[in-house]
Design a protein around this motif. Structure first.
Motif, PDB file in Angstrom:
ATOM      1  N   LEU A 249       0.811  -1.215   0.000  1.00  0.00           N
ATOM      2  CA  LEU A 249       0.000   0.000   0.000  1.00  0.00           C
ATOM      3  C   LEU A 249       0.841   1.260   0.000  1.00  0.00           C
ATOM      4  CD1 LEU A 249      -2.702  -1.045   2.625  1.00  0.00           C
ATOM      5  CD2 LEU A 249      -3.063  -0.740   0.172  1.00  0.00           C
ATOM      6  N   ALA A 250       2.021   1.186   0.632  1.00  0.00           N
ATOM      7  CA  ALA A 250       2.836   2.382   0.830  1.00  0.00           C
ATOM      8  C   ALA A 250       3.620   2.729  -0.434  1.00  0.00           C
ATOM      9  CB  ALA A 250       3.798   2.169   1.997  1.00  0.00           C
ATOM     10  N   ARG A 251       3.819   4.022  -0.633  1.00  0.00           N
ATOM     11  CA  ARG A 251       4.645   4.468  -1.754  1.00  0.00           C
ATOM     12  C   ARG A 251       6.130   4.263  -1.471  1.00  0.00           C
ATOM     13  NH1 ARG A 251       1.776  10.179  -3.608  1.00  0.00           N
ATOM     14  NH2 ARG A 251      -0.240   9.273  -4.210  1.00  0.00           N
ATOM     15  N   LEU A 294      -5.450  -7.408   8.541  1.00  0.00           N
ATOM     16  CA  LEU A 294      -6.801  -7.475   7.968  1.00  0.00           C
ATOM     17  C   LEU A 294      -7.300  -6.101   7.546  1.00  0.00           C
ATOM     18  CD1 LEU A 294      -8.592 -10.047  10.319  1.00  0.00           C
ATOM     19  CD2 LEU A 294      -8.168 -10.295   7.865  1.00  0.00           C
ATOM     20  N   ARG A 295      -7.032  -5.092   8.374  1.00  0.00           N
ATOM     21  CA  ARG A 295      -7.460  -3.737   8.013  1.00  0.00           C
ATOM     22  C   ARG A 295      -6.724  -3.245   6.766  1.00  0.00           C
ATOM     23  NH1 ARG A 295      -8.045  -3.263  13.714  1.00  0.00           N
ATOM     24  NH2 ARG A 295      -5.850  -2.729  14.019  1.00  0.00           N
ATOM     25  N   ALA A 296      -5.433  -3.564   6.693  1.00  0.00           N
ATOM     26  CA  ALA A 296      -4.689  -3.165   5.498  1.00  0.00           C
ATOM     27  C   ALA A 296      -5.156  -3.937   4.277  1.00  0.00           C
ATOM     28  CB  ALA A 296      -3.196  -3.389   5.735  1.00  0.00           C
ATOM     29  N   ALA A 297      -5.494  -5.213   4.462  1.00  0.00           N
ATOM     30  CA  ALA A 297      -5.963  -6.021   3.335  1.00  0.00           C
ATOM     31  C   ALA A 297      -7.272  -5.488   2.773  1.00  0.00           C
ATOM     32  CB  ALA A 297      -6.128  -7.472   3.777  1.00  0.00           C
ATOM     33  N   LEU A 301      -8.352  -4.230  -1.431  1.00  0.00           N
ATOM     34  CA  LEU A 301      -9.501  -4.612  -2.255  1.00  0.00           C
ATOM     35  C   LEU A 301     -10.252  -3.425  -2.840  1.00  0.00           C
ATOM     36  CD1 LEU A 301     -10.912  -7.479   0.010  1.00  0.00           C
ATOM     37  CD2 LEU A 301      -9.389  -7.665  -1.966  1.00  0.00           C
ATOM     38  N   THR A 302      -9.852  -2.196  -2.504  1.00  0.00           N
ATOM     39  CA  THR A 302     -10.547  -1.020  -3.038  1.00  0.00           C
ATOM     40  C   THR A 302     -10.178  -0.798  -4.501  1.00  0.00           C
ATOM     41  OG1 THR A 302      -8.760   0.440  -2.312  1.00  0.00           O
ATOM     42  CG2 THR A 302     -10.568   0.060  -0.765  1.00  0.00           C
ATOM     43  N   PRO A 303     -11.076  -0.155  -5.279  1.00  0.00           N
ATOM     44  CA  PRO A 303     -10.771   0.084  -6.701  1.00  0.00           C
ATOM     45  C   PRO A 303      -9.502   0.894  -6.911  1.00  0.00           C
ATOM     46  CG  PRO A 303     -13.101   0.451  -6.248  1.00  0.00           C
ATOM     47  CD  PRO A 303     -12.431   0.258  -4.916  1.00  0.00           C
ATOM     48  N   ARG A 304      -9.158   1.815  -6.003  1.00  0.00           N
ATOM     49  CA  ARG A 304      -7.981   2.649  -6.178  1.00  0.00           C
ATOM     50  C   ARG A 304      -6.701   1.820  -6.249  1.00  0.00           C
ATOM     51  NH1 ARG A 304      -6.539   6.834  -1.492  1.00  0.00           N
ATOM     52  NH2 ARG A 304      -6.121   4.826  -0.505  1.00  0.00           N
TER      53      ARG A 304
END
Length: 470
Positions: A249-251, A294-297, A301-304
């Motif tokens: 998730l992180a850049r 789980l929260r990061a997962a 799953l988001t479209p972004r």
């Protein structure tokens, strides 16, 4: 839910805690006449509450439920936002219970009682990382130091915390790492000084520091085999899983969580003697890490996230796969164990053999009377029958690596020689320590200087000391 699970599942009341606490509640002195290699907090807590409420299955279950309840509370408080707190409240307790069973609990034993302290310390370090609040890091050090007063091997977690401050934190510095380490050392230093002044003794330092460092690793150490290591892999997957998902998730590359470092330090508590029970200090940390994963997962799953790079997708996919495996071990590995433990009693307290031996002792020894239990049953037979070890000296005679220090072997022989009326409930040693037990002076004395007076079963008898030849 977490607390009540200790009343629904089998609980292990380890004799090293219960029998020692029982003799303390009868006025014996820890490390002087009650020989233990563990730091004192849990033993004193059990002795104090047992003196007031009585020693019994209810007490052991309540004590075993306390660290689970504390961890459940911390899991909820660690979450930011109402949705995350509800997730922690719904998923945290079941995961805590499952991993507790997987780690051979719930149990009255030091390692499970470390779990809330290590989790609280790691959360304080996370707070320090987010806010720069130096007080939070010092509180973390004190919490890790208090953990050492429950069991010395939690010093590995203190070292892990100091190393995190030194090399992995965004706010890393030598000064902060040294401050945390000194704060962690302070509770044991205070215990060593105060106990020495009040008791005018150094036995507590010898048994809780010098003996474990000098000899226990060689005498009682046990290395894991491949199957043992495989058992530990499933719980540990929460650590890389959370990191990889956040990495996806992180850049930029994320910093390593202090929870992961403290969990890795807690894992080293299997040194020198392997056992899943010795991993239970990491229970709360693993649950929070898995919930963070789980929260990061969910964000994955988001479209972004579909517009992420291939590298990010790969990291996230591997992380999610590891997290699914981790939760799968909890469900399908620990789940059947929990089902088997459902509705069972308290091990080492209401076992069939222990009950038989207890009835035998009750017929011969009055309440408050003394006898020596030698390999006949677990030492919980003393509190179960309201009796004590002879001569005011309690040593678990199964542990030959106690008897070979401070002339405890000879002191027990001397007690029996001075009090030949003391009954001995004797069974021929069995198990992994049978051979070294037969090499002790106590065994030779019982074999040569006592005679059977009554047979209990095929391998157990009452023995009496023969008068010394003139």
């Amino acid at each position: 839910m977490a607390f009540s699970s200790a009343f629904l599942l089998e609980v292990v009341a380890w004799p090293e805690m219960v029998a020692s606490a029982w003799h303390l509640s009868r006025g014996a002195a820890l490390y002087e006449s009650v020989i233990e290699p563990y730091t004192p907090v849990l033993i004193l807590l059990t002795a104090g509450i047992g003196r007031i409420a009585g020693f019994g299955a209810g007490l052991f279950r309540a004590l075993a439920g306390l660290p689970l309840a504390a961890c459940a509370l911390l899991v909820v408080l660690s979450a930011r936002g109402r949705r995350a707190q509800w997730t922690g409240a719904l998923l945290g307790p079941p995961l805590l219970v499952l991993w507790s069973v997987y780690f051979e609990g719930p149990a009255l034993w030091p390692d499970p009682f470390l779990a809330p302290l290590l989790l609280a310390a790691a959360l304080q370090l996370r707070r320090f990382e987010r806010t720069g609040n130096a007080w939070a890091a010092d509180v973390a050090g004190l919490l890790l130091g208090i953990a050492i007063l429950i069991k010395q091997t939690s010093a590995w977690a203190l070292l892990a915390g100091a190393l995190w401050c030194l090399v992995a934190s965004r706010r890393r510095s030598w000064r902060r790492a040294a401050s945390l380490f000194m704060a962690g050392c302070a509770p044991y230093a205070a215990f060593a000084a105060v106990w020495a002044v009040v008791g005018r003794t150094s036995a507590h330092v010898r048994w809780t520091l010098l003996v474990p460092l000098r000899s226990h690793a060689a005498e009682m150490g046990q290395r894991p085999d491949l199957s043992d290591l495989v058992e530990a892999v499933g719980p540990a997957l929460a650590i890389p899983a959370a990191w990889l998902i956040v990495r996806g998730l992180a850049r930029r590359r994320p910093e390593t969580s202090p929870l992961a470092w403290i969990a890795a330090g807690a894992a080293l508590m299997v040194v020198p003697r392997w056992g899943l029970l010795h991993l239970s200090g990491a229970t709360g940390l693993l649950v929070v890490l898995s919930l963070d994963g789980l929260r990061a997962a969910r964000a994955v799953l988001t479209p972004r996230f579909r517009r992420a790079t291939r590298e990010a997708l790969l990291y996230a996919a591997i992380g999610v796969a590891l997290l699914v495996m981790h939760l799968g071990v909890a469900a399908f590995g620990a789940g059947p164990l929990a089902r088997d433990a459902w509705g069972k009693g308290v091990r080492y307290w209401d076992d069939a053999r222990l009950r038989v031996m207890s009835r035998e002792v009750a017929r011969r020894i009055p309440e408050g009377g003394a006898f020596l239990n030698f390999f006949a049953a677990s030492d919980n037979i003393y509190p179960l029958t309201h009796s004590v070890a002879p001569g005011g000296l309690y040593v678990n005679t199964v542990f030959w690596f106690f008897l070979n220090k401070d002339d405890l072997d000879g002191r027990l022989v001397e007690v029996l020689s001075r009090h030949p009326e003391t009954p001995v409930l004797f069974a021929e040693p069995q198990g992994e320590w049978a051979a070294p037990a037969r090499n002790t002076s106590l065994y030779r004395f019982l074999s040569e200087r006592t005679v059977p007076v009554a047979r209990v079963d095929d391998r157990t008898s009452w023995r009496a000391v023969r008068p010394a030849p003139r």
